[in-house]
Motif scaffolding. Structure first.
Motif, PDB file in Angstrom:
ATOM      1  N   LYS A  46       0.838  -1.205   0.000  1.00  0.00           N
ATOM      2  CA  LYS A  46       0.000   0.000   0.000  1.00  0.00           C
ATOM      3  C   LYS A  46       0.869   1.249   0.000  1.00  0.00           C
ATOM      4  O   LYS A  46       1.334   1.686  -1.060  1.00  0.00           O
ATOM      5  CB  LYS A  46      -0.938  -0.053   1.219  1.00  0.00           C
ATOM      6  CG  LYS A  46      -1.862  -1.287   1.215  1.00  0.00           C
ATOM      7  CD  LYS A  46      -2.790  -1.337   2.399  1.00  0.00           C
ATOM      8  CE  LYS A  46      -2.128  -1.902   3.636  1.00  0.00           C
ATOM      9  NZ  LYS A  46      -1.947  -3.347   3.570  1.00  0.00           N
ATOM     10  N   TYR A 152      -5.885 -10.924  -0.589  1.00  0.00           N
ATOM     11  CA  TYR A 152      -5.758  -9.542  -0.132  1.00  0.00           C
ATOM     12  C   TYR A 152      -4.506  -8.858  -0.675  1.00  0.00           C
ATOM     13  O   TYR A 152      -4.553  -7.702  -1.091  1.00  0.00           O
ATOM     14  CB  TYR A 152      -5.776  -9.488   1.392  1.00  0.00           C
ATOM     15  CG  TYR A 152      -7.158  -9.732   1.969  1.00  0.00           C
ATOM     16  CD1 TYR A 152      -8.212  -8.883   1.656  1.00  0.00           C
ATOM     17  CD2 TYR A 152      -7.409 -10.823   2.788  1.00  0.00           C
ATOM     18  CE1 TYR A 152      -9.484  -9.114   2.144  1.00  0.00           C
ATOM     19  CE2 TYR A 152      -8.680 -11.058   3.287  1.00  0.00           C
ATOM     20  CZ  TYR A 152      -9.715 -10.202   2.964  1.00  0.00           C
ATOM     21  OH  TYR A 152     -10.979 -10.427   3.453  1.00  0.00           O
ATOM     22  N   LEU A 155      -5.080  -7.944  -4.348  1.00  0.00           N
ATOM     23  CA  LEU A 155      -6.029  -6.842  -4.503  1.00  0.00           C
ATOM     24  C   LEU A 155      -5.419  -5.512  -4.042  1.00  0.00           C
ATOM     25  O   LEU A 155      -5.618  -4.472  -4.680  1.00  0.00           O
ATOM     26  CB  LEU A 155      -7.307  -7.138  -3.728  1.00  0.00           C
ATOM     27  CG  LEU A 155      -8.151  -8.308  -4.252  1.00  0.00           C
ATOM     28  CD1 LEU A 155      -9.328  -8.571  -3.326  1.00  0.00           C
ATOM     29  CD2 LEU A 155      -8.644  -8.046  -5.675  1.00  0.00           C
ATOM     30  N   GLU A 156      -4.693  -5.532  -2.938  1.00  0.00           N
ATOM     31  CA  GLU A 156      -4.053  -4.297  -2.461  1.00  0.00           C
ATOM     32  C   GLU A 156      -3.010  -3.813  -3.456  1.00  0.00           C
ATOM     33  O   GLU A 156      -2.919  -2.610  -3.749  1.00  0.00           O
ATOM     34  CB  GLU A 156      -3.408  -4.547  -1.097  1.00  0.00           C
ATOM     35  CG  GLU A 156      -4.419  -4.732   0.026  1.00  0.00           C
ATOM     36  CD  GLU A 156      -3.800  -5.199   1.317  1.00  0.00           C
ATOM     37  OE1 GLU A 156      -4.541  -5.347   2.304  1.00  0.00           O
ATOM     38  OE2 GLU A 156      -2.565  -5.424   1.353  1.00  0.00           O
ATOM     39  N   ALA A 159      -4.730  -2.172  -6.420  1.00  0.00           N
ATOM     40  CA  ALA A 159      -5.187  -0.813  -6.118  1.00  0.00           C
ATOM     41  C   ALA A 159      -4.024   0.167  -6.136  1.00  0.00           C
ATOM     42  O   ALA A 159      -4.132   1.281  -6.683  1.00  0.00           O
ATOM     43  CB  ALA A 159      -5.891  -0.796  -4.763  1.00  0.00           C
ATOM     44  N   SER A 160      -2.900  -0.217  -5.562  1.00  0.00           N
ATOM     45  CA  SER A 160      -1.730   0.667  -5.534  1.00  0.00           C
ATOM     46  C   SER A 160      -1.176   0.893  -6.939  1.00  0.00           C
ATOM     47  O   SER A 160      -0.799   2.014  -7.308  1.00  0.00           O
ATOM     48  CB  SER A 160      -0.643   0.073  -4.629  1.00  0.00           C
ATOM     49  OG  SER A 160      -1.098  -0.028  -3.297  1.00  0.00           O
ATOM     50  N   PHE A 190     -15.800  -6.092  -3.879  1.00  0.00           N
ATOM     51  CA  PHE A 190     -14.443  -5.727  -4.281  1.00  0.00           C
ATOM     52  C   PHE A 190     -14.192  -6.005  -5.758  1.00  0.00           C
ATOM     53  O   PHE A 190     -13.442  -5.264  -6.417  1.00  0.00           O
ATOM     54  CB  PHE A 190     -13.410  -6.443  -3.401  1.00  0.00           C
ATOM     55  CG  PHE A 190     -13.173  -5.738  -2.088  1.00  0.00           C
ATOM     56  CD1 PHE A 190     -12.441  -4.569  -2.038  1.00  0.00           C
ATOM     57  CD2 PHE A 190     -13.708  -6.232  -0.922  1.00  0.00           C
ATOM     58  CE1 PHE A 190     -12.238  -3.902  -0.845  1.00  0.00           C
ATOM     59  CE2 PHE A 190     -13.517  -5.578   0.288  1.00  0.00           C
ATOM     60  CZ  PHE A 190     -12.777  -4.408   0.327  1.00  0.00           C
ATOM     61  N   HIS A 194     -12.893  -2.967  -8.163  1.00  0.00           N
ATOM     62  CA  HIS A 194     -11.642  -3.056  -8.918  1.00  0.00           C
ATOM     63  C   HIS A 194     -11.889  -2.902 -10.417  1.00  0.00           C
ATOM     64  O   HIS A 194     -11.109  -2.225 -11.110  1.00  0.00           O
ATOM     65  CB  HIS A 194     -10.933  -4.373  -8.620  1.00  0.00           C
ATOM     66  CG  HIS A 194     -10.110  -4.334  -7.362  1.00  0.00           C
ATOM     67  ND1 HIS A 194      -8.835  -3.828  -7.326  1.00  0.00           N
ATOM     68  CD2 HIS A 194     -10.405  -4.708  -6.084  1.00  0.00           C
ATOM     69  CE1 HIS A 194      -8.356  -3.898  -6.092  1.00  0.00           C
ATOM     70  NE2 HIS A 194      -9.300  -4.431  -5.324  1.00  0.00           N
ATOM     71  N   SER A 321      -7.613  -4.513   5.629  1.00  0.00           N
ATOM     72  CA  SER A 321      -7.088  -4.329   4.277  1.00  0.00           C
ATOM     73  C   SER A 321      -7.516  -2.961   3.778  1.00  0.00           C
ATOM     74  O   SER A 321      -8.673  -2.567   3.954  1.00  0.00           O
ATOM     75  CB  SER A 321      -7.618  -5.421   3.340  1.00  0.00           C
ATOM     76  OG  SER A 321      -7.183  -5.208   2.005  1.00  0.00           O
ATOM     77  N   GLN A 323      -7.843  -0.648   0.368  1.00  0.00           N
ATOM     78  CA  GLN A 323      -7.856  -0.640  -1.096  1.00  0.00           C
ATOM     79  C   GLN A 323      -8.614   0.602  -1.557  1.00  0.00           C
ATOM     80  O   GLN A 323      -9.764   0.790  -1.165  1.00  0.00           O
ATOM     81  CB  GLN A 323      -8.530  -1.909  -1.627  1.00  0.00           C
ATOM     82  CG  GLN A 323      -7.844  -3.201  -1.188  1.00  0.00           C
ATOM     83  CD  GLN A 323      -8.662  -4.431  -1.489  1.00  0.00           C
ATOM     84  OE1 GLN A 323      -9.249  -4.554  -2.564  1.00  0.00           O
ATOM     85  NE2 GLN A 323      -8.736  -5.360  -0.548  1.00  0.00           N
ATOM     86  N   TYR A 324      -7.963   1.430  -2.370  1.00  0.00           N
ATOM     87  CA  TYR A 324      -8.547   2.704  -2.818  1.00  0.00           C
ATOM     88  C   TYR A 324      -8.934   3.513  -1.573  1.00  0.00           C
ATOM     89  O   TYR A 324      -8.095   3.698  -0.681  1.00  0.00           O
ATOM     90  CB  TYR A 324      -9.723   2.452  -3.767  1.00  0.00           C
ATOM     91  CG  TYR A 324      -9.387   1.539  -4.923  1.00  0.00           C
ATOM     92  CD1 TYR A 324      -8.500   1.962  -5.926  1.00  0.00           C
ATOM     93  CD2 TYR A 324      -9.904   0.245  -5.005  1.00  0.00           C
ATOM     94  CE1 TYR A 324      -8.167   1.122  -6.983  1.00  0.00           C
ATOM     95  CE2 TYR A 324      -9.566  -0.597  -6.054  1.00  0.00           C
ATOM     96  CZ  TYR A 324      -8.691  -0.154  -7.039  1.00  0.00           C
ATOM     97  OH  TYR A 324      -8.346  -0.979  -8.074  1.00  0.00           O
TER      98      TYR A 324
END
Length: 405
Positions: A46, A152, A155-156, A159-160, A190, A194, A321, A323-324
């Protein structure tokens, strides 16, 4: 009295500090394979990846702290063997260190797919600061990242990477992301977010090989990539313990078996963090957990046991977690639940999914919903029955959902 801690991650670094604050006055030797002092790993996918954090932000404590507290920190060194009879460990440089108490905090290691090219050196497994640096250097506007694994970490990282302007393809073998660890409503939420952010998220996809700068799929598609991140789960890094004859779980992801004090089958040896297979009192079962709160709880258990202090009250497991602009907070474990209940509307970006066994909550998945998370954690801890109608109504305060007994 001398305590040797093997592994200078979040668990090991915290154990060293907690021993001192708990009154331990003996020698503490903290051994880590990486060339840096103990640091936080969650920001790697992140804030660190997005360039919003530097090493000082990541470090658990300033480097000077260890000398000030008379904690001997040695980095860039690996323990290769444990001699339980002699109570010594062998280091990668051939030297030996004796111990009165040994704490194993060796963490976990990335699971690898049994396919051609899975050992290619250019593949990235986001486990260390060095991994995160490699990934960050490969991202940017116009670059393409292919992520294998819809957990996770994947997905993280997606997003980054999108925040940095990279094109992202995320591949999941199962029919939904987070299938092993989250409810269907959370997976759907999610997935939709995404895709709305521009991630090419694909499920029911089988990766058959990794090639030079490409991922080969079973349907014949070949995805070119500037970087390939593989995040398909983790195994306990319990090899050292197994070779020493300590009791370990024989299940899928392994783990050193410990009791409620983090003590192994050898009374002189403790194990903490991701590497353990541990009892979780509030759920009346044992399992392996991978989380910072778990590492801290077990570090506290081991420190208290070594200095003879009363054991801390067992905690409800929890995770998070980012994300965004979404903060997901999870408390408890869904195993044993016989129903789920949705509180709030996912389309608003603020909701919670409650997993219940009868009228008692066993797990809460809260998205941008801190009151539901915090109250749910307390209700799980106390095993308090709740009123379903009140729980389902977001207009009813979480303080008012418990059944009056």
């Amino acid at each position: 009295m001398k305590v040797v801690i093997v592994g200078a991650g979040h668990a090991g670094g915290s154990a060293a500090a907690l021993l001192r604050t708990s009154g331990f006055e003996g020698r503490i030797l903290l051994l880590g394979e990486e060339p840096v002092a103990p640091y936080q790993r969650p920001p790697l996918s992140k804030a660190w990846l997005k360039g919003e954090a530097d090493l000082d932000n990541l470090l658990l404590r300033p480097v000077d702290y260890y000398a000030e507290q008379q904690i001997e920190l040695r980095t860039g060194v690996r323990v290769t063997a444990i001699d339980r009879a002699a109570q010594t460990v062998t280091l990668s440089n051939g030297t030996h260190e004796s111990y009165d108490h040994l704490i194993l905090a060796t963490g976990s290691k990335a699971r690898r797919l049994p396919i051609p090219g899975a050992d290619r050196p250019e593949l990235i497994e986001l486990r260390t600061l060095a991994d995160a640096e490699r990934l960050k250097g490969a991202l940017g506007t116009g670059r393409r990242l292919v992520i294998v694994g819809g957990g996770y970490v994947g997905l993280e990282a997606a997003a980054s990477a999108r925040a940095l302007g990279a094109d992202v393809v995320l591949l999941e073998r199962l029919d939904r992301v987070l299938k092993r660890v989250a409810s269907e409503p959370l997976s759907a939420f999610f997935t939709e977010r995404h895709r709305a952010e521009g991630v090419d998220l694909r499920v029911d996809v089988e990766v058959t090989a990794f090639e030079d700068g490409a991922v080969q799929l079973a349907d014949g598609d070949r995805l070119l990539a500037d970087a390939i991140l593989v995040g398909v789960g983790a195994l306990a890094a319990d090899d050292l313990a197994r070779e020493a004859g300590l009791d370990c779980d024989t299940g899928g992801s392994g783990g050193i078996i410990v009791d409620e004090m983090a003590r192994t089958s050898d009374p002189a040896i403790f194990a903490i963090g991701d590497v353990t297979f541990r009892p979780v009192a509030v759920h009346d079962r044992s399992l392996r957990l991978e989380s910072v709160p778990n590492a801290l709880e077990q570090a506290r258990q081991a420190a208290h046991a070594i200095v003879g202090r009363p054991q801390p009250v067992p905690e409800v497991p929890w995770f998070w977690s980012d994300q965004y602009d979404l903060k997901l907070q999870i408390t408890g474990l869904p195993a044993g639940a016989d129903r789920i209940l949705l509180r709030g509307e996912p389309s608003t970006g603020r909701f919670a999914v409650f997993h219940l066994k009868g009228t008692r909550i066993v797990c809460v998945e809260a998205v941008n919903a801190p009151p539901e998370f915090m109250a749910g954690k307390q209700l799980i801890q106390k095993r308090t029955p709740v009123d379903m109608g009140r729980l389902a109504d977001p207009a009813v305060s979480m303080k008012a959902v418990a059944v009056d007994l």
